[in-house]
Scaffold this motif. Structure first.
Motif, PDB file in Angstrom:
ATOM      1  N   GLU A  59       5.397 -46.327-175.637  1.00 50.41           N
ATOM      2  CA  GLU A  59       6.777 -45.379-175.447  1.00 50.41           C
ATOM      3  C   GLU A  59       8.048 -46.057-175.870  1.00 50.41           C
ATOM      4  N   SER A  61      11.888 -46.922-176.166  1.00 52.54           N
ATOM      5  CA  SER A  61      12.890 -47.162-175.263  1.00 52.54           C
ATOM      6  C   SER A  61      13.971 -46.154-175.177  1.00 52.54           C
ATOM      7  N   ALA A  62      14.845 -45.904-174.314  1.00 48.29           N
ATOM      8  CA  ALA A  62      15.881 -44.802-174.550  1.00 48.29           C
ATOM      9  C   ALA A  62      16.740 -45.092-175.310  1.00 48.29           C
ATOM     10  N   ASP A  63      17.169 -46.062-175.938  1.00 46.88           N
ATOM     11  CA  ASP A  63      18.128 -46.723-176.778  1.00 46.88           C
ATOM     12  C   ASP A  63      17.510 -47.040-177.958  1.00 46.88           C
TER      13      ASP A  63
ATOM     14  N   GLN B  30      15.123 -39.855-170.524  1.00 47.27           N
ATOM     15  CA  GLN B  30      14.731 -40.887-171.828  1.00 47.27           C
ATOM     16  C   GLN B  30      14.243 -42.067-171.140  1.00 47.27           C
ATOM     17  N   SER B  31      14.590 -42.428-170.025  1.00 47.74           N
ATOM     18  CA  SER B  31      13.918 -43.983-169.890  1.00 47.74           C
ATOM     19  C   SER B  31      12.793 -43.733-169.057  1.00 47.74           C
ATOM     20  N   SER B  33      11.142 -45.717-167.339  1.00 52.14           N
ATOM     21  CA  SER B  33      10.994 -46.414-166.001  1.00 52.14           C
ATOM     22  C   SER B  33      11.553 -45.203-165.067  1.00 52.14           C
ATOM     23  N   SER B  34      12.183 -44.056-165.283  1.00 48.13           N
ATOM     24  CA  SER B  34      12.565 -43.180-164.580  1.00 48.13           C
ATOM     25  C   SER B  34      11.471 -42.211-163.613  1.00 48.13           C
ATOM     26  N   TYR B  37      10.277 -39.346-165.788  1.00 52.94           N
ATOM     27  CA  TYR B  37      10.216 -39.209-167.061  1.00 52.94           C
ATOM     28  C   TYR B  37       8.927 -38.517-167.091  1.00 52.94           C
ATOM     29  N   ARG B  68      10.403 -39.027-180.079  1.00 55.28           N
ATOM     30  CA  ARG B  68       9.864 -40.223-179.648  1.00 55.28           C
ATOM     31  C   ARG B  68       8.811 -40.716-180.775  1.00 55.28           C
TER      32      ARG B  68
END
Lengths: 204, 239
Positions: A59, A61-63, B30-31, B33-34, B37, B68
């Protein structure tokens, strides 16, 4: 979107299954795969060479950066592909529901916990009544499909259901824009208190 | 038969009972780890089921998963400079690799695709499959007869007669170790298909000649010739 002549080759499937099991495959792992699939030896060797000791994908990362221009140039065709191509899962649901006829409906109603109220099951399958959670889960299990596909099938069934021609007996005639809620459908049957409570619990 | 992960199925069951606004909110997280998600496997399942197709939810799920995919494939290419030669062969490589993978996931006729169970290994396999097709196009097999040596008098010696005999047959241990280096790996990928495979079967898999030749679909002497040609070129890359 540039579209290759995509072919779901045997090599693609074998290698995908292999990588799902081997996060960091070693030379011995690849060799074993070749031994198991000698007819795909060349393709496997090429992929093993290409992959080398690359880090596995995961996956982002967000950034994580993205080539925005390329994405924007691709997205509409990617989405269009989904509109143009039929869904195997929806076809499976359609087949499974169509196969439930006559005495089969009564048995299915028993199996999913609705019991004697077959009219409720028929309404759920037609999309005119929202499926309660437990019934949805049991139907998904029974038909071996995802609840996502089932709900989408019911949504589409409702959307294409014919508008009845009727004369309003009281007040203005109305057309239902949404499926009936399970609670309302159960209560409209005016069943015994115990049976009503039992059926309502199917949405817990 | 591929089966979905029970955790993902419970996410499906939760999603179908949410309103559109809440589904969109979760899809926008987007994270990884949330806790809200939504895993790529689940997004893939939503699309393959055409869940909420025709609504903004469906379009946003598609855009999220595609984004993604772009990010992951771009990073994969960036982190593997060994493939630079292949990636630079066309300005469309990233787009084509993503397109190939997207089509594979969405058009898979299996009731449950591996993409819905282990999305990233599925993607990696398809990206490697795409690169493999690029490699095959780039390095067409050269018939051995076309490669030879010409001496000062203009006399030609076919390639197979320039190769050392059996006493030079042992795989080079030094070369085997060097195959991990970027330069040698790049040279490895410059080899034509049959030569590259011959080196792999002998050096990495350590198959005997009969087996290597069988896998290559040629005779043992021809397999030896492909192998020795490959080794010679790779040794040249080490210098």
């Amino acid at each position: 979107m540039t579209r290759l002549d995509y072919k779901d080759t045997a090599a693609s499937r074998v290698i995908a299954d292999f990588l799902a099991e081997h996060v960091q495959p070693q030379a011995a792992d690849w060799k074993l795969l070749i031994d198991q699939h000698p007819e795909l030896a060349g393709e496997i060797a090429d992929v093993a060479i290409l992959r080398g000791d690359a880090q596995p994908m995961g996956e982002p990362s967000a950034d994580a950066p993205m080539n925005r221009a390329l994405f924007d140039a691709t997205v509409s065709q990617a989405v269009s592909m989904l509109y143009d191509a039929p869904s195997t899962q929806l076809m499976e649901v359609e087949k499974a529901v169509a196969a439930v006829r006559g005495p089969g409906v009564r048995k299915l109603a028993q199996d999913v916990g609705i019991g004697q109220q077959v009219v409720l099951l028929n309404s759920v399958l037609a999309g005119s009544v929202q499926a309660p959670r437990q019934v949805l889960a049991r139907l998904a299990d029974k038909f071996q499909v995802s609840s996502l596909a089932l709900v989408e099938f019911f949504r589409r069934s409702f959307a294409v259901s014919s508008v009845p021609a009727f004369k309003a007996e009281e007040g203005k005639p109305g057309v239902t824009l949404e499926p009936k809620k399970w609670r309302d459908a159960v209560q409209s049957l005016r069943l015994s208190e115990a049976e009503t409570a039992r059926l309502l619990e199917l949405d817990d | 038969m591929v089966k979905r992960d029970a955790r993902h199925e419970s996410v499906h069951a939760a999603l179908v009972n949410l309103d559109a606004a809440e589904i969109r909110r979760r899809v926008a997280v987007q994270s990884p780890s949330s806790p809200d998600y939504v895993a790529s496997e689940v997004l893939c399942s939503m699309l393959r089921a055409r869940f909420a197709q025709g609504t903004v939810v469906f379009d946003e799920v598609a855009k999220t998963l595609l984004a993604r995919l772009f990010k992951a494939v771009e990073r994969y290419f960036r982190e593997n400079p060994t493939w630079d030669g292949l990636l630079r062969s066309s300005s469309e490589t990233l787009k084509e690799a993503v397109s190939h993978t997207w089509a594979a996931a969405m058009l898979d006729k299996a009731p449950v695709s591996l993409a819905e169970v282990r999305f990233w290994p599925f993607v990696e396999a398809r990206v490697l499959d795409y690169l493999r097709s690029q490699l095959a196009q780039k390095n067409q097999a050269l018939p051995l007869a076309s490669i030879g040596a010409v001496d000062d008098d203009g006399a030609e010696t076919p390639f197979e007669n320039t190769i050392e005999g059996d006493e030079e047959d042992e795989p080079s241990a030094v070369l085997a170790r060097k195959l991990q280096s970027e330069r040698v790996n790049k040279a490895y990928m410059e080899l034509d298909t049959l030569t590259r495979r011959a080196v792999y079967f002998r050096l990495e898999c350590k198959y005997d000649w009969a087996k290597a030749a069988g896998l290559l679909g040629c005779s043992v002497p021809t397999a030896r010739n492909y192998y020795h040609r490959g080794v010679a070129r790779l040794q040249g890359a080490m210098e």
